[in-house]
Write an enzyme that holds these catalytic residues in place. Structure first.
Site, PDB file in Angstrom:
ATOM      1  N   GLY A 108       0.754  -1.247   0.000  1.00  0.00           N
ATOM      2  CA  GLY A 108       0.000   0.000   0.000  1.00  0.00           C
ATOM      3  C   GLY A 108       0.784   1.296   0.000  1.00  0.00           C
ATOM      4  O   GLY A 108       0.198   2.363  -0.213  1.00  0.00           O
TER       5      GLY A 108
ATOM      6  N   GLU B 228       3.775  -6.929   1.548  1.00  0.00           N
ATOM      7  CA  GLU B 228       3.301  -7.194   0.179  1.00  0.00           C
ATOM      8  C   GLU B 228       3.299  -5.920  -0.675  1.00  0.00           C
ATOM      9  O   GLU B 228       2.249  -5.490  -1.154  1.00  0.00           O
ATOM     10  CB  GLU B 228       1.870  -7.753   0.231  1.00  0.00           C
ATOM     11  CG  GLU B 228       1.724  -9.032   1.015  1.00  0.00           C
ATOM     12  CD  GLU B 228       0.265  -9.393   1.286  1.00  0.00           C
ATOM     13  OE1 GLU B 228      -0.638  -8.595   0.943  1.00  0.00           O
ATOM     14  OE2 GLU B 228       0.038 -10.471   1.851  1.00  0.00           O
ATOM     15  N   PRO B 229       4.428  -5.287  -0.877  1.00  0.00           N
ATOM     16  CA  PRO B 229       4.433  -4.071  -1.692  1.00  0.00           C
ATOM     17  C   PRO B 229       4.282  -4.398  -3.177  1.00  0.00           C
ATOM     18  O   PRO B 229       4.849  -5.381  -3.655  1.00  0.00           O
ATOM     19  CB  PRO B 229       5.830  -3.489  -1.425  1.00  0.00           C
ATOM     20  CG  PRO B 229       6.676  -4.694  -1.158  1.00  0.00           C
ATOM     21  CD  PRO B 229       5.793  -5.704  -0.469  1.00  0.00           C
TER      22      PRO B 229
ATOM     23  N   ARG C 297       2.945  -1.491  -5.886  1.00  0.00           N
ATOM     24  CA  ARG C 297       3.154  -0.219  -6.588  1.00  0.00           C
ATOM     25  C   ARG C 297       4.529   0.377  -6.312  1.00  0.00           C
ATOM     26  O   ARG C 297       5.212   0.863  -7.207  1.00  0.00           O
ATOM     27  CB  ARG C 297       2.063   0.753  -6.128  1.00  0.00           C
ATOM     28  CG  ARG C 297       1.998   2.026  -6.929  1.00  0.00           C
ATOM     29  CD  ARG C 297       1.054   3.028  -6.282  1.00  0.00           C
ATOM     30  NE  ARG C 297      -0.227   2.501  -5.907  1.00  0.00           N
ATOM     31  CZ  ARG C 297      -1.323   2.540  -6.676  1.00  0.00           C
ATOM     32  NH1 ARG C 297      -1.268   3.079  -7.864  1.00  0.00           N
ATOM     33  NH2 ARG C 297      -2.459   2.041  -6.249  1.00  0.00           N
TER      34      ARG C 297
ATOM     35  N   CYS D  64     -13.672   4.846 -28.646  1.00  0.00           N
ATOM     36  CA  CYS D  64     -14.890   5.613 -28.912  1.00  0.00           C
ATOM     37  C   CYS D  64     -15.703   5.886 -27.666  1.00  0.00           C
ATOM     38  O   CYS D  64     -16.850   5.425 -27.545  1.00  0.00           O
ATOM     39  CB  CYS D  64     -15.710   4.887 -29.952  1.00  0.00           C
ATOM     40  SG  CYS D  64     -14.790   4.808 -31.476  1.00  0.00           S
TER      41      CYS D  64
ATOM     42  N   TYR E 299       0.125  -1.546 -12.284  1.00  0.00           N
ATOM     43  CA  TYR E 299      -1.290  -1.457 -12.654  1.00  0.00           C
ATOM     44  C   TYR E 299      -1.452  -0.801 -14.022  1.00  0.00           C
ATOM     45  O   TYR E 299      -2.410  -0.067 -14.265  1.00  0.00           O
ATOM     46  CB  TYR E 299      -2.100  -0.727 -11.566  1.00  0.00           C
ATOM     47  CG  TYR E 299      -1.888  -1.343 -10.192  1.00  0.00           C
ATOM     48  CD1 TYR E 299      -2.339  -2.630  -9.929  1.00  0.00           C
ATOM     49  CD2 TYR E 299      -1.199  -0.668  -9.184  1.00  0.00           C
ATOM     50  CE1 TYR E 299      -2.113  -3.228  -8.692  1.00  0.00           C
ATOM     51  CE2 TYR E 299      -0.974  -1.247  -7.943  1.00  0.00           C
ATOM     52  CZ  TYR E 299      -1.433  -2.524  -7.706  1.00  0.00           C
ATOM     53  OH  TYR E 299      -1.214  -3.115  -6.480  1.00  0.00           O
TER      54      TYR E 299
END
Ligand code: LLP
Length: 428
Positions: free
Chosen positions: A239, A273-274, A276, A344, A373
């Site tokens: 996080g 649990e990194p 990002r 579109c 991500y």
């Protein structure tokens, strides 16, 4: 810090000019820097030095085999959330003993696959899952080491779609129910509940929610021990935020100090649990300007990348800096520009009114901080091909995921049996 910098007026990934990658591989293409991935992992690991700390990279952030392999070489384990991720981790050469399995809805098939693979630990998130896992383990004749994820009811103060630690979120069991749920798990014959786990959200830029959650976790773990449950580990989730747009998230060192303050001296193995933090700034999305379109009211930059390639702006109002590959002189005039893709729908907008210099049709641009991500959330919406991925190391680069082909895109479809005849031919 990352390794995407201008040199003599051209943007490089480590020692490779990005224009060379665009020429060889085409655009849109994700480009990852090995040195940046390695640096982020090391900085995080060093911030936890002196603790019995174990890092399980949250591979949902970027699950490319080459990225996993890079991190595995530094000793990383991984946190997986599906059978697909588990298979990728194994394919990347990560030993089962370094894999943990999180997620709120694992199926019987997935639990069976994980137990057969002999992974380190399964993070259980509900009573129904406890019973199902106990069943599956019993059928295989094994005892499963498990974590139970608790929901500490702490507001992570991040985007609502990536906040996970409040009561109203679907994740974990209410922390107040931990004693009863751990006791139940301990009574089930095929489960070995040894870990208390928690993850309150992603892109946290404030330490206060962590402090609140960690204190609750420490208290819960010691109450469980006092009740005779042999808690050996605490999983603190991931996080930690990254600077997308001038945010100043706590540094890994400051985060590490907080962990030490709360858990130092208590006899637990700690798990992290990194996702990002490791991958975001280690990747960019390289795209080409198809057209500049100057409307009466607005100036549009239409790229060959779209929301299907990088969905964060559309889904979370995510900000990604956009830079031209050819550097502009300091003080170059900038004008508000809407940066869009060819899909579109109006939601296919990367940025509105972004101050950008004059850029010509055909020029290359890069979205920064797109390593986490990004590619993993790409789709083929509008029947656009999934993008290619490239890994750079020093002055070398390699395609680590080739661009999807049109055969792959269309070939998995088939006609229903009652539709005899090829599309476009009238049935007899
Ligand atoms: N552990 C668990 C149980 C998680 O659910 C997550 C992320 C992580 C670890 C890693 O969190 P990180 O260190 O990456 O913040 N797609 C969204 C982010 C979703 C995060 C979901 N869970 C985005 O693009 O912002």
């Amino acid at each position: 810090m990352d390794h995407f910098n201008y040199r003599d007026g051209a943007l490089y990934a480590e020692d490779v000019p990005l224009s060379r990658i665009a020429e060889a591989v085409g655009t849109p293409v994700y480009v990852y820097s090995s040195a940046t991935l390695e640096r982020h992992y090391r900085v995080f690991a060093e911030a936890l030095s002196g603790l019995d700390a174990h890092i399980y990279y949250a591979m949902k952030a970027n699950s490319n085999l080459a990225v996993l392999n890079t991190l595995a070489a530094l000793g990383a384990g991984v946190d997986v959330v599906s059978e697909g991720e588990l298979r990728r981790a194994l394919a990347a050469g990560i030993p089962a003993s370094k894999i943990v399995f999180s997620g709120v809805g694992k199926t019987r098939g997935e639990l069976d696959f994980a137990l057969r693979a002999g992974i380190h630990e399964i993070n259980v998130e509900s009573i129904n899952e406890l019973h199902l896992l106990n069943d599956v383990a019993g059928a295989l004749g094994v005892t499963a080491d498990i974590a139970i994820r608790v929901n500490p009811d702490v507001d992570a103060k991040t985007h609502e779609k990536i906040s996970t630690g409040k009561k109203e979120n679907k994740f974990g069991i209410d922390i107040d129910r931990a004693p009863e749920v751990f006791a139940l798990a301990a009574r089930l014959p095929n489960l070995n509940p040894i870990t208390v786990a928690c993850h309150i959200g992603s892109q946290l830029v404030d330490l206060a929610p962590y402090r609140a959650a960690f204190l609750k976790l420490a208290e819960t773990a010691s109450a469980l021990r006092a009740a005779g449950i042999d808690i050996k580990r605490i999983d603190l989730g991931g996080g930690l935020g990254v600077p997308y747009k001038g945010e100043e998230p706590p540094s890994p060192a400051v985060y590490g100090d907080l962990v030490r303050e709360v858990f130092g001296g208590l006899d637990y193995q700690l798990m992290f649990e990194p996702g990002r933090l490791i991958a975001a700034n280690a990747g960019i999305l390289l795209a080409r300007v198809i057209f500049m379109k100057n409307g009466d009211e607005r100036r549009f930059m239409i790229l060959d990348a779209a929301m299907n390639d990088l969905i964060r702006p559309a889904l979370y109002e995510g900000h990604h800096d956009l830079v031209p590959i050819v550097e502009r002189p300091a003080g170059a005039l900038e004008a508000p520009t809407d940066v869009v893709g060819p899909v579109c729908e109006s939601g296919d907008t990367f940025a509105k009114g972004r101050a950008l210099p004059d850029i010509a049709d055909g020029e290359l641009v890069a979205f920064k901080s797109a390593g986490a991500y990004g590619a993993v959330m790409a789709s083929s919406y509008n029947s656009r091909l999934l993008p290619a991925e490239v890994l750079v190391r020093g002055d070398e680069f390699a395609v680590v995921r080739r661009r999807q082909t049109y055969e792959e895109l269309i070939g998995a479809d088939s006609l229903a049996p009652w539709q005899n005849g090829a599309v476009g031919q009238a049935a007899e």
